[in-house]
Design an enzyme around this catalytic site. Sequence first.
Site, mmCIF file in Angstrom:
data_model
loop_
_atom_site.group_PDB
_atom_site.id
_atom_site.type_symbol
_atom_site.label_atom_id
_atom_site.label_comp_id
_atom_site.label_asym_id
_atom_site.label_seq_id
_atom_site.Cartn_x
_atom_site.Cartn_y
_atom_site.Cartn_z
ATOM 1 N N LYS A 137 1.606 -15.043 45.022
ATOM 2 C CA LYS A 137 0.383 -15.487 44.414
ATOM 3 C C LYS A 137 0.026 -14.139 44.137
ATOM 4 C CE LYS A 137 -2.304 -19.368 46.115
ATOM 5 N NZ LYS A 137 -3.716 -19.337 47.195
ATOM 6 N N ASP A 143 0.016 -19.775 53.113
ATOM 7 C CA ASP A 143 -0.381 -19.562 52.005
ATOM 8 C C ASP A 143 -1.460 -18.241 51.840
ATOM 9 O OD1 ASP A 143 -2.127 -18.543 49.379
ATOM 10 O OD2 ASP A 143 -3.070 -20.423 49.877
ATOM 11 N N GLN A 203 -7.243 -29.399 51.023
ATOM 12 C CA GLN A 203 -8.054 -28.966 49.525
ATOM 13 C C GLN A 203 -6.724 -29.535 48.664
ATOM 14 O OE1 GLN A 203 -8.964 -24.878 49.288
ATOM 15 N NE2 GLN A 203 -7.207 -24.430 48.426
ATOM 16 N N GLU A 257 -8.970 -27.470 39.463
ATOM 17 C CA GLU A 257 -7.463 -27.688 39.481
ATOM 18 C C GLU A 257 -6.747 -28.604 38.697
ATOM 19 O OE1 GLU A 257 -4.687 -26.070 41.756
ATOM 20 O OE2 GLU A 257 -6.240 -24.499 42.172
ATOM 21 N N ARG A 317 -3.250 -19.837 40.250
ATOM 22 C CA ARG A 317 -4.687 -20.292 41.690
ATOM 23 C C ARG A 317 -6.083 -21.257 40.593
ATOM 24 N NH1 ARG A 317 -5.450 -15.478 45.272
ATOM 25 N NH2 ARG A 317 -6.222 -16.960 46.244
ATOM 26 N N SER A 318 -6.481 -21.182 42.194
ATOM 27 C CA SER A 318 -7.980 -22.820 41.423
ATOM 28 C C SER A 318 -8.952 -22.006 39.905
ATOM 29 C CB SER A 318 -8.610 -22.492 42.296
ATOM 30 O OG SER A 318 -9.571 -21.392 42.604
ATOM 31 N N GLU A 335 1.407 -27.021 53.163
ATOM 32 C CA GLU A 335 0.359 -25.389 52.977
ATOM 33 C C GLU A 335 -0.027 -25.470 54.213
ATOM 34 O OE1 GLU A 335 -1.157 -22.897 50.155
ATOM 35 O OE2 GLU A 335 0.446 -24.299 49.093
ATOM 36 N N LYS A 338 4.202 -23.779 41.613
ATOM 37 C CA LYS A 338 2.571 -25.093 41.903
ATOM 38 C C LYS A 338 1.740 -24.065 41.174
ATOM 39 C CE LYS A 338 -0.345 -25.307 45.828
ATOM 40 N NZ LYS A 338 -1.471 -24.753 47.168
ATOM 41 N N ASP A 341 -1.876 -29.578 51.078
ATOM 42 C CA ASP A 341 -2.313 -27.782 51.181
ATOM 43 C C ASP A 341 -3.409 -27.581 52.043
ATOM 44 O OD1 ASP A 341 -3.149 -25.333 51.717
ATOM 45 O OD2 ASP A 341 -3.838 -25.048 49.156
#
Length: 435
Positions: free
Chosen positions: A337, A312, A163, A205, A366-367, A285, A388, A242
Amino acid sequence: MKTRITSVKARQVWDSRGHPTVEAQIGLEGGAVGRAIAPAGASRGHFEAVDLRDGGSRFGGLGVDKAVANVNGAIAKALVGRDGTDQAGVDACLAEMDGTAQLERLGGNACVAVSLAVLHAAANAAGLPLWRYLAGDTAPRLPLPEIQIFGGGAHAGRRIDIQDLMIMVPGAQSVRQVLEVTGDVYRAAGKLMRDAGKLAGTADEGGWWPNFDSNEEALETLTRAIEAGGHRPGEDVFISLDIAASEFYRDGRYRLALDSTELDSQSMTDLIETWARRFPILSIEDPVAQDDTKSMARVTAALAPLAQIIGDDFLVTDGARVHAAAKAGACNAALIKVNQAGTVSKAHAALKAAKEEGWATIVSARSGETEDLSIVHLAIGWDAGQFKVGSFARSERMAKWNELLRIEEEMGNDAHFAGWGAFPPALKRGKRGTP
């Protein structure tokens, strides 16, 4: 200081993917105001807070009218008159009103926007930057950035299975230096893709769209990009991954579509270990699925001297899950998060649980992000150590990196960059943990 909540208001705004989201605004008796916007993730853990969406055809079913109405109605009624500095009390009220484990009734998007807005209002009432309000009398560190170069998985149409392919510069002396090195690598990666005829735009992102023929080609290209940018892979600059393995895990099997490969849990952990020993990888991750605890423990035991293993989807910013994972020997770092937890208090509890276990902590975006800067201040004020945000492109990402630079400048001689000290102790003693 007059901190009684006098007004609670929400509106629909838009995130970085052009999807509706919730902005909350809190007013206090003394005139202080706080605002915050809820982000949204593309890859989501089974147990994280659930955004309330309207369904139907409008906005592809992603409307937030119901969530906005909940803030302007039931939530406003419950919070007006409360002390805006009582974050724990406000968050407990939200959780009690909702009555579900994942905030499904009021909406995780409604709750996190309100929770963060209350926090901002309290800091403004105190006349302090949010990071300083959170830090109190402590001297927090500036966090080590983790920055995306290639986006994949759910962030890039699943063009590759991994990802996020990111970099870290733990030997840097400042945030400014990290961002300058990142700029070198980001530009070099784009040029390598252009020269190979594989440049196809950017992912959610801001990382380069991963137009590769295999997952390993992506790792090889990132290593080459570090070199082409004038830096030394595994010495100056390291890779962070990730995997988001839950996204391609079904019925006990991991299906890597790009490699046309189907793996069982043992083979998947073997693959992750092979990558970690072949490439300059310092952080991994969600290397296995969120329910595959035995495999997560296996990866952690094998790679702890080489890389931090982050949970995560595996932990979903939940303190109880952090403690359970630690007991099982699974993970040595937690991604934090706030919207995954649903409230500031629950997210902070997860971060504290990770620190109690001796883990590293990483505050994450977040994305689906916005111009909201809350998480920059949380990462510093909570002394998370790592941060991050996404890539080195797109204004919703750069706004956060730029805010980090401003705070570093504001700290002046008191600025302390986390660097290598941000990692778990086992890794710091390992060969890659020695700068």
